[in-house]
Design a protein around this motif. Structure first.
Motif, PDB file in Angstrom:
ATOM      1  N   LEU A 136       0.751  -1.264  -0.176  1.00 12.18           N
ATOM      2  CA  LEU A 136       0.204  -0.062   0.152  1.00 12.18           C
ATOM      3  C   LEU A 136       0.634   1.001  -0.062  1.00 12.18           C
ATOM      4  O   LEU A 136       0.503   2.109  -0.830  1.00 12.18           O
ATOM      5  CB  LEU A 136      -0.972  -0.200   1.311  1.00 12.18           C
ATOM      6  N   GLU A 137       1.795   1.235   0.740  1.00 14.04           N
ATOM      7  CA  GLU A 137       2.908   2.550   0.801  1.00 14.04           C
ATOM      8  C   GLU A 137       3.458   2.695  -0.673  1.00 14.04           C
ATOM      9  O   GLU A 137       3.612   3.714  -1.017  1.00 14.04           O
ATOM     10  CB  GLU A 137       3.959   2.230   1.793  1.00 14.04           C
ATOM     11  N   GLY A 138       3.657   1.368  -1.123  1.00 14.51           N
ATOM     12  CA  GLY A 138       4.684   1.491  -2.256  1.00 14.51           C
ATOM     13  C   GLY A 138       3.815   1.704  -3.674  1.00 14.51           C
ATOM     14  O   GLY A 138       4.343   2.390  -4.717  1.00 14.51           O
ATOM     15  N   LEU A 139       2.695   1.672  -3.600  1.00 14.81           N
ATOM     16  CA  LEU A 139       1.526   2.074  -4.468  1.00 14.81           C
ATOM     17  C   LEU A 139       1.182   3.354  -4.586  1.00 14.81           C
ATOM     18  O   LEU A 139       0.808   3.887  -5.477  1.00 14.81           O
ATOM     19  CB  LEU A 139       0.544   1.017  -4.645  1.00 14.81           C
ATOM     20  N   LEU A 140       1.547   4.096  -3.583  1.00 14.04           N
ATOM     21  CA  LEU A 140       1.085   5.621  -3.493  1.00 14.04           C
ATOM     22  C   LEU A 140       2.004   6.423  -4.694  1.00 14.04           C
ATOM     23  O   LEU A 140       3.067   6.157  -4.858  1.00 14.04           O
ATOM     24  CB  LEU A 140       1.531   6.116  -2.110  1.00 14.04           C
ATOM     25  N   LEU A 141       1.405   7.369  -5.215  1.00  9.92           N
ATOM     26  CA  LEU A 141       1.982   8.144  -6.061  1.00  9.92           C
ATOM     27  C   LEU A 141       3.307   9.131  -5.154  1.00  9.92           C
ATOM     28  O   LEU A 141       3.029   9.057  -4.148  1.00  9.92           O
ATOM     29  CB  LEU A 141       1.243   9.155  -6.840  1.00  9.92           C
ATOM     30  N   GLN A 142       3.888   9.831  -6.014  1.00  8.74           N
ATOM     31  CA  GLN A 142       4.866  10.658  -5.589  1.00  8.74           C
ATOM     32  C   GLN A 142       4.141  11.874  -4.792  1.00  8.74           C
ATOM     33  O   GLN A 142       3.315  12.465  -5.189  1.00  8.74           O
ATOM     34  CB  GLN A 142       5.844  11.306  -6.539  1.00  8.74           C
ATOM     35  N   ALA A 143       4.482  12.230  -3.637  1.00  7.65           N
ATOM     36  CA  ALA A 143       3.874  13.179  -2.568  1.00  7.65           C
ATOM     37  C   ALA A 143       4.699  14.215  -2.740  1.00  7.65           C
ATOM     38  O   ALA A 143       5.796  14.366  -2.686  1.00  7.65           O
ATOM     39  CB  ALA A 143       3.652  12.694  -1.381  1.00  7.65           C
ATOM     40  N   GLY A 144       3.972  15.424  -2.754  1.00  8.81           N
ATOM     41  CA  GLY A 144       4.534  16.792  -3.170  1.00  8.81           C
ATOM     42  C   GLY A 144       5.027  17.012  -1.598  1.00  8.81           C
ATOM     43  O   GLY A 144       4.746  16.638  -0.778  1.00  8.81           O
ATOM     44  N   ASP A 145       5.986  18.010  -1.835  1.00  8.79           N
ATOM     45  CA  ASP A 145       6.591  18.353  -0.418  1.00  8.79           C
ATOM     46  C   ASP A 145       7.144  20.043  -0.678  1.00  8.79           C
ATOM     47  O   ASP A 145       7.063  20.537  -1.797  1.00  8.79           O
ATOM     48  CB  ASP A 145       8.140  17.538  -0.139  1.00  8.79           C
ATOM     49  N   ALA A 146       7.669  20.592   0.532  1.00  8.84           N
ATOM     50  CA  ALA A 146       7.585  21.976   0.572  1.00  8.84           C
ATOM     51  C   ALA A 146       9.069  22.345  -0.327  1.00  8.84           C
ATOM     52  O   ALA A 146       9.127  23.458  -0.791  1.00  8.84           O
ATOM     53  CB  ALA A 146       7.972  22.167   1.824  1.00  8.84           C
ATOM     54  N   SER A 147       9.732  21.336  -0.618  1.00 11.47           N
ATOM     55  CA  SER A 147      10.913  21.920  -1.597  1.00 11.47           C
ATOM     56  C   SER A 147      10.694  21.951  -2.843  1.00 11.47           C
ATOM     57  O   SER A 147      11.343  22.768  -3.841  1.00 11.47           O
ATOM     58  CB  SER A 147      12.087  20.731  -1.515  1.00 11.47           C
ATOM     59  N   LEU A 148       9.494  21.516  -3.376  1.00 12.76           N
ATOM     60  CA  LEU A 148       9.188  21.868  -4.721  1.00 12.76           C
ATOM     61  C   LEU A 148       8.508  23.222  -4.829  1.00 12.76           C
ATOM     62  O   LEU A 148       8.328  23.937  -5.962  1.00 12.76           O
ATOM     63  CB  LEU A 148       8.227  20.945  -5.261  1.00 12.76           C
ATOM     64  N   GLY A 149       8.222  23.849  -3.684  1.00 17.99           N
ATOM     65  CA  GLY A 149       7.738  25.442  -3.759  1.00 17.99           C
ATOM     66  C   GLY A 149       6.308  25.398  -4.139  1.00 17.99           C
ATOM     67  O   GLY A 149       5.646  24.258  -4.153  1.00 17.99           O
ATOM     68  N   GLN A 174      -5.791  26.157  -1.916  1.00 10.18           N
ATOM     69  CA  GLN A 174      -5.811  27.397  -0.888  1.00 10.18           C
ATOM     70  C   GLN A 174      -4.014  27.540  -0.740  1.00 10.18           C
ATOM     71  O   GLN A 174      -3.848  28.795  -0.646  1.00 10.18           O
ATOM     72  CB  GLN A 174      -6.400  26.870   0.449  1.00 10.18           C
ATOM     73  N   THR A 175      -3.378  26.670  -0.544  1.00 13.89           N
ATOM     74  CA  THR A 175      -2.101  26.614  -0.221  1.00 13.89           C
ATOM     75  C   THR A 175      -0.888  26.946  -1.194  1.00 13.89           C
ATOM     76  O   THR A 175      -0.033  27.318  -1.126  1.00 13.89           O
ATOM     77  CB  THR A 175      -1.599  25.523   0.711  1.00 13.89           C
ATOM     78  N   ARG A 176      -1.719  26.415  -2.473  1.00 11.39           N
ATOM     79  CA  ARG A 176      -0.964  26.350  -3.910  1.00 11.39           C
ATOM     80  C   ARG A 176       0.314  25.600  -3.701  1.00 11.39           C
ATOM     81  O   ARG A 176       1.290  25.802  -4.332  1.00 11.39           O
ATOM     82  CB  ARG A 176      -0.632  27.968  -4.234  1.00 11.39           C
ATOM     83  N   ASN A 177       0.343  24.551  -3.014  1.00  8.86           N
ATOM     84  CA  ASN A 177       1.229  23.437  -2.814  1.00  8.86           C
ATOM     85  C   ASN A 177       0.997  22.294  -3.437  1.00  8.86           C
ATOM     86  O   ASN A 177      -0.108  21.785  -3.420  1.00  8.86           O
ATOM     87  CB  ASN A 177       1.885  23.475  -1.627  1.00  8.86           C
ATOM     88  N   PHE A 178       1.971  21.512  -3.949  1.00  7.28           N
ATOM     89  CA  PHE A 178       1.748  20.233  -4.514  1.00  7.28           C
ATOM     90  C   PHE A 178       1.092  19.281  -3.644  1.00  7.28           C
ATOM     91  O   PHE A 178       1.746  19.390  -2.251  1.00  7.28           O
ATOM     92  CB  PHE A 178       3.247  19.526  -5.199  1.00  7.28           C
ATOM     93  N   ARG A 179       0.460  18.346  -3.824  1.00  8.99           N
ATOM     94  CA  ARG A 179       0.032  17.253  -2.978  1.00  8.99           C
ATOM     95  C   ARG A 179       0.185  15.797  -3.524  1.00  8.99           C
ATOM     96  O   ARG A 179       0.971  14.850  -2.941  1.00  8.99           O
ATOM     97  CB  ARG A 179      -1.497  17.309  -2.885  1.00  8.99           C
ATOM     98  N   TRP A 180       0.248  15.685  -4.887  1.00 10.19           N
ATOM     99  CA  TRP A 180       0.553  14.496  -5.452  1.00 10.19           C
ATOM    100  C   TRP A 180       1.016  14.682  -6.949  1.00 10.19           C
ATOM    101  O   TRP A 180       0.554  15.547  -7.560  1.00 10.19           O
ATOM    102  CB  TRP A 180      -0.773  13.543  -5.517  1.00 10.19           C
ATOM    103  N   VAL A 181       1.802  13.630  -7.351  1.00 10.38           N
ATOM    104  CA  VAL A 181       2.453  13.828  -8.976  1.00 10.38           C
ATOM    105  C   VAL A 181       2.158  12.441  -9.428  1.00 10.38           C
ATOM    106  O   VAL A 181       2.797  11.556  -9.043  1.00 10.38           O
ATOM    107  CB  VAL A 181       3.836  14.407  -8.767  1.00 10.38           C
ATOM    108  N   ALA A 182       1.500  12.422 -10.510  1.00 13.12           N
ATOM    109  CA  ALA A 182       1.659  11.267 -11.551  1.00 13.12           C
ATOM    110  C   ALA A 182       2.083  11.423 -12.769  1.00 13.12           C
ATOM    111  O   ALA A 182       1.738  12.481 -13.715  1.00 13.12           O
ATOM    112  CB  ALA A 182       0.168  10.879 -11.700  1.00 13.12           C
ATOM    113  N   ARG A 183       3.207  10.897 -12.980  1.00 12.71           N
ATOM    114  CA  ARG A 183       4.228  10.997 -14.060  1.00 12.71           C
ATOM    115  C   ARG A 183       3.943   9.704 -15.175  1.00 12.71           C
ATOM    116  O   ARG A 183       3.831   8.661 -14.586  1.00 12.71           O
ATOM    117  CB  ARG A 183       5.604  11.194 -13.776  1.00 12.71           C
TER     118      ARG A 183
END
Length: 634
Positions: free
Chosen positions: A425-438, A577-586
């Protein structure tokens, strides 16, 4: 006193199709009354009353009942006429074209409502491309109940319409009375299936491009999933099948069958397709047993789609059994073996209630996942990741272990993401956004947080947001951000001349910016923006031509000059609202990857023209512009 329009109108339809009335044991299940969202737009009502050939017509749909084979229009039904309103619509009838109009409208509207509730926004149809390559807003999908005199029905993306056929049962038929006229527009399953194609095309236009063996299979399988799981919202049929199977939905039953009358009339068994099993050569029904070799051997779109449906239905059965195990334990006094005879009606009602709740959640999982898929070249593995991520996003605590059931069932049928090493289940999650991406979007981009907003205004805002997002992302300082998302900017690697470029720099397209306002187990609503970014590259069937074009200096729109179009991109789920990434599907690899380009080349060269050339641009003679018509006719 202010008079308000009702929220719903009640319309009668066939519960499954007219075939139930032909059998004594199911005739009492033949009718169903749907709660159809009420449309009271004064402009629409004016169109309805003044237009001779349209009916019904609303904000989403217009029914055009023209029969080309006979060259006539059938009189439109007025659903606002007093006597029609008073009796919950017209009586179900195989012989009344006006009821046919009522049925396609009612089932289509309830299907649209399912999507809007899951996705948290108003449904939009794919825009129409104009000769100047611009796009035009399409307000309504057209439904033609009697468009074809053949055993077929399909969504036409060029016409933005669903065309339903009708045909006569051959004289040597034993399953359906010979000479009977079968109308596909009277099949609940066929209507829901075809309208789902249109809704999916409105969300992901590139999913109609057959770029790998799974793309059209996902279109077909997903449309079947939506149609099949709507069976569970029919309480009479659900309780009847719970009683007949004694609560064991692993056994053959109508809930897992699709288009029964159509299947029997065309000699394909008890139904056109069955999510649970099949009839063997000796005429005996056999339960499907999960086997990863099915996926390896299946090549046709419906074959692969059926495997996807089987995996989802298998997961549903696991969930349902876990929810009713206590009820069965109580009813059997702890033995696990129910006593002989008919089940107690209270037990049937409770089992049906659990089945309905479970099926609704499964359907919501499958629809919500569409916002977490890559924008192009989607695979079944991508779809599994999207299902797991979307559900975890809205329901962090998986109380009934739904996600585990999905992961296990998909794995048993051989469906796994290519790029995932650890199937967990953890391995199947998409790439999560983080603060480093801005920040992911510029200030000033707005989401439509009200599902009741005018759909044209929602479309215009989506287009404006796409323009703003593109301008913001195209700034030189955003190059690192784009590269992190898999979008090539030319700053880190040499870009082939076949990649679409402008002034010597690779360009990209913000394909869409969609709003989503959804509530899961959290108390607050999360307003998201779903941003799709794509790039394209010209592909050539001859590798020598490819090498020469790659090494040449790009001139203008290079991607429009090859034999086919190669696309890559990503989907971003962003908190509005925060304009931050949450998930990335590539997509796997980027637009410069020659291995992925060669995989597409080999796929196109090894597939029939009817699929190979669908939506691929200027390719070999025999190109078809509608893969759904070809696939369904086949």
């Amino acid at each position: 006193m202010v008079r308000r329009s009702p929220e719903f109108r009640r319309l009668r339809v066939y519960a499954i199709d007219p075939g139930l009335a032909a059998r004594h044991e199911t005739v009492g299940l033949n009718e169903l009354t749907l709660m159809v969202p009420w449309e009271s737009n004064p402009e629409i009502e004016g169109v309805l009353s003044s237009t001779q050939m349209l009916g019904p017509v609303g904000n989403y749909l217009e029914v055009v009942d023209y029969d080309p084979a006979s060259g006539c229009y059938y009189a439109p039904v007025d659903l606002n006429e007093t006597f029609v309103l008073a009796q919950d619509g017209l009586n179900p009838s195989e012989l009344n074209p006006q009821f046919h109009q009522q049925m396609v409208y009612a089932v289509a509207m309830t299907t649209i409502d399912k999507f809007e509730r899951a996705l948290g926004r108003s449904a939009l149809w794919a825009p129409r491309r104009l000769p100047d390559k611009s796009y035009e807003y399409v307000p309504r999908l057209r439904l033609y109940p009697h468009a074809l005199r053949e055993a077929n029905a399909y969504y036409n993306p060029d016409k933005k319409a669903v065309l339903f056929g009708y045909f006569q049962v051959p004289p040597d038929s034993t399953a359906v009375a010979p000479g009977t006229t079968v109308f596909t527009c009277l099949s609940h399953d066929v209507i829901a299936h075809e309208v789902t194609h249109a809704l999916l095309d409105g969300l992901h236009r590139r999913f109609a491009e057959s770029t790998n063996i799974d793309v059209l299979g996902l279109h077909e399988g997903f449309a079947d999933i939506v149609a099949i799981f709507q069976h569970f919202s029919n309480p009479d049929v659900l309780k009847d099948q719970i009683g007949r199977t004694r609560g064991d939905l692993d056994k053959q039953n109508m809930l897992g069958q699709l288009a029964q009358q159509f299947g029997r009339a065309t000699r394909r068994g008890e139904a056109l397709r069955d999510a649970l099993g099949y009839v063997d050569d000796e005429g005996n029904w056999q339960r499907y047993r999960p086997n990863p070799t099915y996926l390896r051997d299946a090549t046709e779109a419906h074959e692969r789609g059926a495997i996807l449906v089987a995996a989802v239905f298998d997961a549903f059965l696991k969930m349902y059994k876990s929810r009713v195990v206590d009820l069965l334990r109580i009813a059997s006094q702890g033995t696990g073996q129910l006593p002989a005879g008919e089940l107690n009606i209270d037990l049937v009602n409770r089992l049906a209630d659990e089945a309905a709740k479970t099926s609704e959640h499964v359907l919501q999982m499958c629809i919500r996942a569409l916002d977490y898929c890559p924008p192009v070249n989607v695979t079944f593995g991508d779809y599994l990741q999207a299902i797991i991520t979307a559900d975890a996003d809205l329901y962090p605590v998986d109380e009934h272990h739904y996600r585990t059931a999905m992961m296990q069932s998909f794995s048993l049928f051989g469906i796994r993401p290519r790029a995932v090493r650890n199937v967990s289940l953890e391995g199947l999650l998409l790439q999560a956004g983080d603060a480093s991406l801005g920040e992911a979007v510029p200030p000033g981009m707005e989401a439509d947080l009200d599902n009741e907003i005018d759909r044209k205004a929602a479309y215009d805002r989506m287009e404006e947001n796409a323009r703003k997002a593109h301008e913001w992302l195209a700034r030189p300082e955003r190059a690192g951000l784009l590269e992190a998302m898999g979008i090539v900017t030319g700053t880190k690697e040499k870009v082939p001349g076949t990649v679409n470029q402008k002034k010597g720099r690779p360009v990209f397209e913000v394909h869409s910016v969609r709003a989503a306002l959804r509530r899961g187990s959290k108390t607050n609503l999360v307003p998201d923006l779903v941003i799709e970014i794509t790039q394209r590259r010209a592909g050539y069937f001859d590798k020598k031509d490819q090498t020469a074009a790659d090494e040449a200096k790009p001139t203008g729109d290079a991607a429009g000059k090859g034999d086919f179009t190669f696309r890559r991109g990503c989907t971003l789920v962003v908190n509005q609202q925060t304009r931050n990434f949450r998930w990335v599907a590539r997509t796997d690899k980027n637009i410069c990857d020659n291995g992925e380009l060669d995989a597409l080349r080999q796929f196109l060269l090894s597939n029939p023209v009817s699929v190979q050339n669908a939506f691929q641009g200027p390719v070999a003679p025999g190109r078809v512009s509608n893969p759904f018509a070809a696939v369904h006719r086949d």
